[in-house]
Design a protein around this motif. Structure first.
Motif, PDB file in Angstrom:
ATOM      1  N   ALA A   1       0.857  -1.184   0.000  1.00 41.02           N
ATOM      2  CA  ALA A   1       0.000   0.000   0.000  1.00 41.02           C
ATOM      3  C   ALA A   1       0.895   1.236   0.000  1.00 41.02           C
ATOM      4  O   ALA A   1       1.230   1.767   1.064  1.00 41.02           O
ATOM      5  CB  ALA A   1      -0.930   0.000   1.206  1.00 41.02           C
TER       6      ALA A   1
ATOM      7  N   VAL B   1      -2.602  -2.380  -3.433  1.00 42.70           N
ATOM      8  CA  VAL B   1      -3.847  -1.670  -3.170  1.00 42.70           C
ATOM      9  C   VAL B   1      -3.497  -0.184  -3.157  1.00 42.70           C
ATOM     10  O   VAL B   1      -2.665   0.264  -2.381  1.00 42.70           O
ATOM     11  CB  VAL B   1      -4.503  -2.127  -1.842  1.00 42.70           C
ATOM     12  CG1 VAL B   1      -3.558  -2.021  -0.663  1.00 42.70           C
ATOM     13  CG2 VAL B   1      -5.789  -1.365  -1.582  1.00 42.70           C
TER      14      VAL B   1
ATOM     15  N   ALA C   1      -4.157   3.927   0.247  1.00 46.19           N
ATOM     16  CA  ALA C   1      -5.510   3.385   0.231  1.00 46.19           C
ATOM     17  C   ALA C   1      -6.136   3.504   1.615  1.00 46.19           C
ATOM     18  O   ALA C   1      -5.439   3.459   2.639  1.00 46.19           O
ATOM     19  CB  ALA C   1      -5.483   1.927  -0.211  1.00 46.19           C
TER      20      ALA C   1
ATOM     21  N   GLU D   1     -10.263  -0.405   2.324  1.00 45.06           N
ATOM     22  CA  GLU D   1      -9.766  -1.057   1.105  1.00 45.06           C
ATOM     23  C   GLU D   1      -8.668  -2.070   1.445  1.00 45.06           C
ATOM     24  O   GLU D   1      -8.620  -3.164   0.883  1.00 45.06           O
ATOM     25  CB  GLU D   1      -9.214  -0.016   0.139  1.00 45.06           C
ATOM     26  CG  GLU D   1     -10.214   0.978  -0.394  1.00 45.06           C
ATOM     27  CD  GLU D   1      -9.542   2.017  -1.276  1.00 45.06           C
ATOM     28  OE1 GLU D   1      -9.370   1.738  -2.470  1.00 45.06           O
ATOM     29  OE2 GLU D   1      -9.175   3.093  -0.759  1.00 45.06           O
TER      30      GLU D   1
ATOM     31  N   HIS E   1      -8.779  -6.220   0.961  1.00 49.67           N
ATOM     32  CA  HIS E   1      -7.776  -6.962   0.187  1.00 49.67           C
ATOM     33  C   HIS E   1      -7.114  -8.035   1.043  1.00 49.67           C
ATOM     34  O   HIS E   1      -6.810  -9.134   0.558  1.00 49.67           O
ATOM     35  CB  HIS E   1      -6.730  -6.006  -0.389  1.00 49.67           C
ATOM     36  CG  HIS E   1      -6.206  -6.445  -1.710  1.00 49.67           C
ATOM     37  ND1 HIS E   1      -6.159  -5.636  -2.829  1.00 49.67           N
ATOM     38  CD2 HIS E   1      -5.718  -7.640  -2.114  1.00 49.67           C
ATOM     39  CE1 HIS E   1      -5.647  -6.313  -3.839  1.00 49.67           C
ATOM     40  NE2 HIS E   1      -5.366  -7.527  -3.434  1.00 49.67           N
TER      41      HIS E   1
ATOM     42  N   THR F   1     -15.192  -6.456  -6.150  1.00 50.08           N
ATOM     43  CA  THR F   1     -13.964  -6.420  -5.348  1.00 50.08           C
ATOM     44  C   THR F   1     -13.223  -7.749  -5.421  1.00 50.08           C
ATOM     45  O   THR F   1     -12.002  -7.786  -5.654  1.00 50.08           O
ATOM     46  CB  THR F   1     -14.307  -6.090  -3.889  1.00 50.08           C
ATOM     47  OG1 THR F   1     -14.951  -4.816  -3.825  1.00 50.08           O
ATOM     48  CG2 THR F   1     -13.058  -6.075  -3.022  1.00 50.08           C
TER      49      THR F   1
ATOM     50  N   HIS G   1      -9.527  -8.491  -7.077  1.00 54.98           N
ATOM     51  CA  HIS G   1      -8.438  -9.046  -6.274  1.00 54.98           C
ATOM     52  C   HIS G   1      -7.911 -10.352  -6.856  1.00 54.98           C
ATOM     53  O   HIS G   1      -6.766 -10.726  -6.596  1.00 54.98           O
ATOM     54  CB  HIS G   1      -8.912  -9.291  -4.838  1.00 54.98           C
ATOM     55  CG  HIS G   1      -9.193  -8.023  -4.092  1.00 54.98           C
ATOM     56  ND1 HIS G   1      -9.820  -7.996  -2.865  1.00 54.98           N
ATOM     57  CD2 HIS G   1      -8.932  -6.722  -4.405  1.00 54.98           C
ATOM     58  CE1 HIS G   1      -9.934  -6.742  -2.461  1.00 54.98           C
ATOM     59  NE2 HIS G   1      -9.415  -5.965  -3.368  1.00 54.98           N
TER      60      HIS G   1
END
Length: 398
Positions: A118, A147, A165, A169, A173, A222, A226
């Motif tokens: 991230a 992400v 993110a 979120e 993930h 989502t 992923h």
């Protein structure tokens, strides 16, 4: 128990990771945290230890021989998922080139689990050629997942890309990675999903609708994203955040949804109709708001297009079409009839008369059925978990 290791880099976004750690711990996930030396300038190990209910490790722990085995080996072998947030430009460069000069980077090399990155940095830093080259290079290793970053107002007052993110979120993930163990089995696939409840208007302010919030469709989008898919979401009004990276087409009525689905249908490999599409509409539409005294005592209705049946007739051999049947009482019999009549490959029959399930709920449950006679029951779970279980089921379609 799921085990998540979180590495925190030196950036102001480190404070956001507290929410991630706290939320995971409350969900029953075992969480351990590594802080870089720079991260300790922004947030304390005591804070993370308190939120995670476990010791938070720093380089000081790395260089002290107080553990039975080398700490980086112990942590690397322990984790099911490894998250690095915020990922700084410095840590990214180390990952891209295999450097191991602190506890965090040594643990990366000592681990084999999926790693979620991230990133967070100033826009000019993020857009530097060297940073972008490192970002692309790190994904040569299939263990890495990303992400963000998103765009918005940064801590430096700059408006642009580089924003870490949001915790929600990152948590979503992490949940996906815990389920898939990092596999991206939808890579190269184009997934088309419908979501939300369509509205059929009598006048500009009154409509026939339903309680759908589109949360199941968002979870499906989502999960597909992923798992590596290219995702297009055709949605009526919904309640929730659309994941970054999902192509969206907003619609209102069944006719608008029909048009959008047909426009994108031919290029899709997997189509999932999770939208709650109205069955009927007012036969007449008033362009101006009707005064109360002018409202009809009975309403003439007309049927709307049957989108799922139309797609079933257009479906090509390489395409898979999945529907939803929201039912009360006996959910299997009407779902099987819909499966056969509309030429579906699979259908999710979900009860809307069960507590904490169906419309507007964070959770769902279902019985999955396919055209070959398989039936798989999904007990109550989060909608994201149900989405992954549905994709697992679809992957086994003949």
């Amino acid at each position: 128990m799921a085990k998540v290791l979180i590495g925190i880099g030196g950036g102001i976004a480190a404070y956001k990771v507290c929410e991630v750690v706290s939320a995971l711990a409350k969900l029953g996930v075992e969480v351990k945290v590594i802080l870089t030396a720079a991260a300790c300038e922004f947030i304390t190990p005591l804070t993370l230890a308190t939120l995670s209910r476990n010791p938070a490790f720093t380089d000081r722990d790395f260089w002290q021989a107080k553990h039975g085995r080398p700490l980086h080996i112990e942590l690397g072998e322990w984790a099911n998922v490894f998250v690095i947030a915020p990922l700084t430009a410095n840590s990214l460069a180390k990952l891209a080139h295999g450097f191991a000069d602190n506890l965090l980077t040594n643990t990366v090399l000592a681990s084999t689990c999926p790693i979620l990155l991230a990133p967070a940095m100033n826009t000019d830093m993020w857009e530097q050629l060297t940073v972008q080259r490192n970002w692309q290079q790190v994904f040569a290793d299939p263990r890495y997942h990303s992400v963000g970053p998103g765009a918005g107002v940064l801590a430096c007052d700059r408006i642009g890309s580089g924003r870490m993110a949001e915790p929600s979120e990152i948590i979503a993930h992490i949940k996906s990675l815990l389920h898939t163990k990092g596999k991206k089995d939808l890579t190269g696939k184009r997934v088309l999903i419908s979501a939300g409840g369509t509205r059929e208007f009598l006048d500009p302010v009154r409509f026939i609708g339903n309680p759908s919030t589109g949360k199941m469709g968002l979870a499906l989008a989502t999960a597909a994203l992923h798992r590596g898919a290219s995702v297009t979401l055709v949605h009526a009004p919904i309640n929730g955040e659309i994941p970054l990276g999902v192509k969206t087409v907003g619609v209102m009525s069944a006719a608008e949804m029909q048009k959008a689905m047909l426009e994108h249908f031919s290029s899709a490999d997997l189509i999932i109709m999770s939208a709650a599409v109205a069955d009927v509409k007012p036969a007449n539409y008033a362009r101006e708001k009707l005064p109360k005294k002018a409202l009809p005592s009975s309403l003439d209705l007309a049927f709307v297009p049957d989108i799922v049946a139309e797609l079933g007739n257009l479906k090509q051999p390489h395409q898979k079409l999945v529907g939803f049947a929201a039912q009360t009482g006996d959910i299997v019999t009407p779902a099987l009839e819909k499966l056969q009549r509309k030429k579906l490959d699979a259908i999710a029959a979900n009860p809307i008369d069960k507590l904490n399930s169906g419309f507007a709920s964070e959770n769902n449950q279902a019985i999955l059925l396919d055209s070959q006679g398989r039936q798989v029951e999904i007990p109550p779970c989060s909608k994201l978990e149900m989405a992954h279980l549905l994709y697992d089921f679809v992957q086994e379609l003949g």
